[in-house]
Design a protein around this motif. Structure first.
Motif, PDB file in Angstrom:
ATOM      1  N   TYR A 165      -8.487 -10.645   3.332  1.00 53.23           N
ATOM      2  CA  TYR A 165      -7.256 -10.140   3.951  1.00 53.23           C
ATOM      3  C   TYR A 165      -6.690  -8.951   3.168  1.00 53.23           C
ATOM      4  CZ  TYR A 165      -2.779 -10.213   6.390  1.00 53.23           C
ATOM      5  OH  TYR A 165      -1.679  -9.865   7.140  1.00 53.23           O
ATOM      6  N   VAL A 166      -6.547  -9.102   1.861  1.00 58.33           N
ATOM      7  CA  VAL A 166      -5.961  -8.039   1.043  1.00 58.33           C
ATOM      8  C   VAL A 166      -6.796  -6.757   1.078  1.00 58.33           C
ATOM      9  CG1 VAL A 166      -5.327  -7.373  -1.313  1.00 58.33           C
ATOM     10  CG2 VAL A 166      -4.669  -9.615  -0.436  1.00 58.33           C
ATOM     11  N   PRO A 167      -8.137  -6.814   0.881  1.00 58.36           N
ATOM     12  CA  PRO A 167      -8.919  -5.571   0.908  1.00 58.36           C
ATOM     13  C   PRO A 167      -8.852  -4.811   2.220  1.00 58.36           C
ATOM     14  CG  PRO A 167     -10.182  -7.338  -0.095  1.00 58.36           C
ATOM     15  CD  PRO A 167      -8.963  -7.970   0.497  1.00 58.36           C
ATOM     16  N   MET A 168      -8.588  -5.503   3.328  1.00 56.38           N
ATOM     17  CA  MET A 168      -8.566  -4.832   4.627  1.00 56.38           C
ATOM     18  C   MET A 168      -7.447  -3.791   4.735  1.00 56.38           C
ATOM     19  SD  MET A 168     -11.082  -5.680   6.427  1.00 56.38           S
ATOM     20  CE  MET A 168     -12.396  -6.896   6.401  1.00 56.38           C
ATOM     21  N   PHE A 169      -6.450  -3.879   3.872  1.00 57.98           N
ATOM     22  CA  PHE A 169      -5.322  -2.959   3.964  1.00 57.98           C
ATOM     23  C   PHE A 169      -5.481  -1.718   3.080  1.00 57.98           C
ATOM     24  CE2 PHE A 169      -3.632  -6.871   5.586  1.00 57.98           C
ATOM     25  CZ  PHE A 169      -2.728  -6.481   6.561  1.00 57.98           C
ATOM     26  N   LYS A 170      -6.534  -1.671   2.275  1.00 58.89           N
ATOM     27  CA  LYS A 170      -6.690  -0.552   1.345  1.00 58.89           C
ATOM     28  C   LYS A 170      -6.787   0.810   2.046  1.00 58.89           C
ATOM     29  CE  LYS A 170      -8.926   0.486  -3.028  1.00 58.89           C
ATOM     30  NZ  LYS A 170      -7.670   0.326  -3.756  1.00 58.89           N
ATOM     31  N   GLY A 229     -16.749   3.854   6.329  1.00 59.55           N
ATOM     32  CA  GLY A 229     -17.774   3.235   5.488  1.00 59.55           C
ATOM     33  C   GLY A 229     -17.249   2.000   4.776  1.00 59.55           C
ATOM     34  N   TYR A 230     -16.007   2.076   4.339  1.00 60.99           N
ATOM     35  CA  TYR A 230     -15.370   0.940   3.654  1.00 60.99           C
ATOM     36  C   TYR A 230     -15.338  -0.284   4.562  1.00 60.99           C
ATOM     37  CZ  TYR A 230     -11.604  -1.772   1.411  1.00 60.99           C
ATOM     38  OH  TYR A 230     -10.863  -2.758   0.836  1.00 60.99           O
ATOM     39  N   TYR A 231     -14.847  -0.107   5.784  1.00 68.41           N
ATOM     40  CA  TYR A 231     -14.769  -1.238   6.706  1.00 68.41           C
ATOM     41  C   TYR A 231     -16.160  -1.746   7.095  1.00 68.41           C
ATOM     42  CZ  TYR A 231      -9.734  -1.047   7.478  1.00 68.41           C
ATOM     43  OH  TYR A 231      -8.374  -1.115   7.317  1.00 68.41           O
ATOM     44  N   THR A 232     -17.143  -0.843   7.149  1.00 66.73           N
ATOM     45  CA  THR A 232     -18.504  -1.267   7.477  1.00 66.73           C
ATOM     46  C   THR A 232     -19.071  -2.159   6.380  1.00 66.73           C
ATOM     47  OG1 THR A 232     -18.853   0.820   8.687  1.00 66.73           O
ATOM     48  CG2 THR A 232     -20.805  -0.460   8.114  1.00 66.73           C
ATOM     49  N   VAL A 233     -18.869  -1.748   5.119  1.00 67.81           N
ATOM     50  CA  VAL A 233     -19.343  -2.577   4.005  1.00 67.81           C
ATOM     51  C   VAL A 233     -18.628  -3.928   3.997  1.00 67.81           C
ATOM     52  CG1 VAL A 233     -19.517  -2.762   1.490  1.00 67.81           C
ATOM     53  CG2 VAL A 233     -19.946  -0.569   2.597  1.00 67.81           C
ATOM     54  N   MET A 234     -17.319  -3.912   4.235  1.00 64.20           N
ATOM     55  CA  MET A 234     -16.559  -5.161   4.256  1.00 64.20           C
ATOM     56  C   MET A 234     -17.009  -6.057   5.406  1.00 64.20           C
ATOM     57  SD  MET A 234     -14.655  -5.030   1.634  1.00 64.20           S
ATOM     58  CE  MET A 234     -13.650  -6.473   1.969  1.00 64.20           C
ATOM     59  N   TRP A 235     -17.356  -5.460   6.528  1.00 63.80           N
ATOM     60  CA  TRP A 235     -17.879  -6.229   7.665  1.00 63.80           C
ATOM     61  C   TRP A 235     -19.181  -6.911   7.278  1.00 63.80           C
ATOM     62  CZ3 TRP A 235     -20.604  -3.719  12.438  1.00 63.80           C
ATOM     63  CH2 TRP A 235     -20.883  -4.712  13.387  1.00 63.80           C
ATOM     64  N   GLY A 236     -20.069  -6.163   6.611  1.00 61.88           N
ATOM     65  CA  GLY A 236     -21.321  -6.758   6.146  1.00 61.88           C
ATOM     66  C   GLY A 236     -21.078  -7.870   5.139  1.00 61.88           C
ATOM     67  N   GLY A 253     -11.229   5.167  -4.313  1.00 57.02           N
ATOM     68  CA  GLY A 253     -10.946   3.733  -4.319  1.00 57.02           C
ATOM     69  C   GLY A 253     -11.651   3.002  -3.194  1.00 57.02           C
ATOM     70  N   LEU A 254     -11.809   3.697  -2.060  1.00 58.15           N
ATOM     71  CA  LEU A 254     -12.489   3.088  -0.913  1.00 58.15           C
ATOM     72  C   LEU A 254     -13.992   2.960  -1.124  1.00 58.15           C
ATOM     73  CD1 LEU A 254     -10.663   4.795   2.102  1.00 58.15           C
ATOM     74  CD2 LEU A 254     -10.273   2.536   1.142  1.00 58.15           C
ATOM     75  N   THR A 255     -14.536   3.632  -2.128  1.00 56.72           N
ATOM     76  CA  THR A 255     -15.971   3.518  -2.407  1.00 56.72           C
ATOM     77  C   THR A 255     -16.297   2.306  -3.282  1.00 56.72           C
ATOM     78  OG1 THR A 255     -15.858   4.924  -4.390  1.00 56.72           O
ATOM     79  CG2 THR A 255     -16.238   6.027  -2.282  1.00 56.72           C
ATOM     80  N   ILE A 256     -15.280   1.593  -3.759  1.00 58.01           N
ATOM     81  CA  ILE A 256     -15.527   0.477  -4.687  1.00 58.01           C
ATOM     82  C   ILE A 256     -16.432  -0.598  -4.076  1.00 58.01           C
ATOM     83  CG2 ILE A 256     -14.408  -1.457  -5.880  1.00 58.01           C
ATOM     84  CD1 ILE A 256     -12.106   0.435  -6.547  1.00 58.01           C
ATOM     85  N   PRO A 257     -16.232  -1.050  -2.806  1.00 61.03           N
ATOM     86  CA  PRO A 257     -17.177  -2.036  -2.250  1.00 61.03           C
ATOM     87  C   PRO A 257     -18.609  -1.512  -2.193  1.00 61.03           C
ATOM     88  CG  PRO A 257     -15.187  -1.945  -0.924  1.00 61.03           C
ATOM     89  CD  PRO A 257     -15.108  -0.797  -1.880  1.00 61.03           C
ATOM     90  N   ALA A 258     -18.773  -0.227  -1.857  1.00 60.46           N
ATOM     91  CA  ALA A 258     -20.120   0.351  -1.822  1.00 60.46           C
ATOM     92  C   ALA A 258     -20.725   0.403  -3.223  1.00 60.46           C
ATOM     93  CB  ALA A 258     -20.068   1.764  -1.218  1.00 60.46           C
ATOM     94  N   GLU A 318       0.831  -1.207   0.000  1.00 61.34           N
ATOM     95  CA  GLU A 318       0.000   0.000   0.000  1.00 61.34           C
ATOM     96  C   GLU A 318       0.862   1.253   0.000  1.00 61.34           C
ATOM     97  OE1 GLU A 318      -3.298   0.349  -0.377  1.00 61.34           O
ATOM     98  OE2 GLU A 318      -3.276  -1.801  -0.722  1.00 61.34           O
ATOM     99  N   GLY A 319       1.958   1.213   0.764  1.00 63.20           N
ATOM    100  CA  GLY A 319       2.855   2.367   0.786  1.00 63.20           C
ATOM    101  C   GLY A 319       3.486   2.618  -0.570  1.00 63.20           C
ATOM    102  N   CYS A 320       3.940   1.550  -1.224  1.00 59.43           N
ATOM    103  CA  CYS A 320       4.553   1.692  -2.555  1.00 59.43           C
ATOM    104  C   CYS A 320       3.535   2.169  -3.583  1.00 59.43           C
ATOM    105  CB  CYS A 320       5.157   0.362  -2.995  1.00 59.43           C
ATOM    106  SG  CYS A 320       6.592  -0.161  -2.031  1.00 59.43           S
ATOM    107  N   THR A 321       2.307   1.661  -3.489  1.00 58.81           N
ATOM    108  CA  THR A 321       1.258   2.074  -4.425  1.00 58.81           C
ATOM    109  C   THR A 321       0.985   3.571  -4.321  1.00 58.81           C
ATOM    110  OG1 THR A 321       0.206  -0.107  -4.325  1.00 58.81           O
ATOM    111  CG2 THR A 321      -1.144   1.723  -5.098  1.00 58.81           C
ATOM    112  N   ILE A 322       0.872   4.057  -3.094  1.00 58.05           N
ATOM    113  CA  ILE A 322       0.595   5.483  -2.907  1.00 58.05           C
ATOM    114  C   ILE A 322       1.785   6.329  -3.327  1.00 58.05           C
ATOM    115  CG2 ILE A 322       0.068   7.254  -1.193  1.00 58.05           C
ATOM    116  CD1 ILE A 322      -2.244   5.384  -1.958  1.00 58.05           C
TER     117      ILE A 322
END
Length: 362
Positions: A285-290, A323-330, A112-117, A20-24
């Motif tokens: 696991y991977v999406p949790m780090f976004k 919101g991202y983590y809430t959607v992922m939790w659901g 990018g964090l709105t993608i799950p929503a 994530e650090g390298c991507t940013i």
């Protein structure tokens, strides 16, 4: 927990944070390069071309020894590669990099964090998900979607005071030829619309990708072939849009190094780490780090790079992350419920097997 157990927890975590650090960091460097005059369209074509050249042989090495019965070059799979290239590269990346040009790296993180929503909304539109208010996971996803949208809107409409101002050289940046009617590169609303379009395209790509992997369970090969399709589509778009031949000429400078590093990182390093961590830790696991990207975008933007950063952007990003983590939790709850039902069906079928055997024996 022994040493090996601790390593199994620490190594994937460290790798994902590093990714994530390298991507940013590469996103911010791309923003700086584009503000310095590099065309986003040229950057996308050259990066994806090099990535495709590298990824194709690497994908066969990555899956060496794996044998599957499904042939690779069938019409259904080729059509899937075409649409994955269209949604995942041609539309998503062109909109994302143009959105980056007109906004900032932290806005890219937020969208990018709105993608799950967005994916949840798309599934409701296409009726692959039913809006069952009795389901707790659906209610959680609805709440998370609303929070994500509120955070994204806040980033767009409220900047707030500067945490850091852009350098003076950014204000003299050149504009891409298609959008010369804009007088400044910092057009956040327009950039946000482009990034929202990119998120929608990625959501469609995710849907196509899941079905494709089920048909052909070798993800690196799938990535290599849709990368080729997307690169060809990007080349056609860019040649129509960026007609200035001087924009296509590359000099041996920092921009060339950025293209090479971005291609290698995106095609091999990040993809390999994501696939490995998914196999080790599961699909969530991977999406949790976004959301870690928000931290890196804020830190890098303030400490090391010349991009402007506002308090409103950071606050909106934090809200969107919630919101991202809430959607992922659901989504996690929904998947656990689905797995539980699958186990029940298997157990019930196992109970019937002896009866069938007895009948056959009689």
């Amino acid at each position: 927990m022994g040493v090996s157990g601790k390593l199994e927890e620490v190594v994937p975590f460290a790798l994902m944070v590093t990714m994530e650090g390298c991507t940013i960091a590469l996103t911010i460097l791309a923003k700086t390069a584009m503000n310095g005059g590099m065309s986003p369209f040229v950057f996308i074509v050259y990066t994806n071309t090099l990535a495709s050249i590298i990824l194709l042989p690497y994908s066969f090495l990555f899956h060496r020894g794996e044998r599957i019965q499904q042939p690779l070059f069938t019409l259904p799979l080729l059509l899937r590669f075409f649409f994955m290239g269209l949604t995942g590269i041609a539309i998503a990346q062109n909109c994302a990099f143009m959105g980056l040009y007109y906004s900032s790296p932290i806005v890219v993180c937020v969208m990018g964090l709105t993608i799950p929503a967005v994916s949840f909304l798309v599934s409701l539109i296409f009726r692959t998900t039913k809006l069952d208010w009795k389901s707790s996971s659906i209610r959680v996803k609805v709440v998370g979607t609303l929070i994500s949208i509120m955070g994204a809107v806040m980033v767009e409409i409220y900047k707030g005071p500067f945490i850091r101002k852009a350098s003076s050289s950014q204000l003299q940046a050149q504009k891409p030829s298609l959008f010369v009617f804009y007088t400044a590169p910092d057009r956040w609303v327009f950039g946000g619309i482009l990034l929202a379009t990119s998120s929608l395209s990625v959501s469609l790509w995710n849907t196509i990708q899941m079905g494709t992997i089920k048909q052909y369970p070798q993800p690196m090969k799938v990535a290599s072939f849709y990368s080729i399709a997307g690169t060809l589509q990007c080349a056609l778009i860019s040649l129509m849009v960026e007609r200035d031949l001087n924009s296509w000429k590359l000099k041996l400078n920092w921009d060339v190094l950025l293209i090479v590093v971005t291609a290698i990182f995106g095609s091999i390093i990040r993809t390999s780490v994501h696939i490995s961590c998914t196999r080790m830790k599961g699909p969530f696991y991977v999406p949790m780090f976004k959301p870690f990207g928000i931290v890196f975008a804020t830190t890098f933007g303030v400490r090391f790079f010349t991009n402007a950063l506002h308090y409103g952007s950071v606050i909106g990003a934090v809200i969107t992350g919630m919101g991202y983590y809430t959607v992922m939790w659901g989504q996690l709850g929904e998947d656990e419920l689905r797995k539980g039902k699958s186990v029940e069906r298997v157990e019930s079928s196992d109970e019937k097997v002896p009866l069938l055997q007895e009948q056959n024996e009689v």
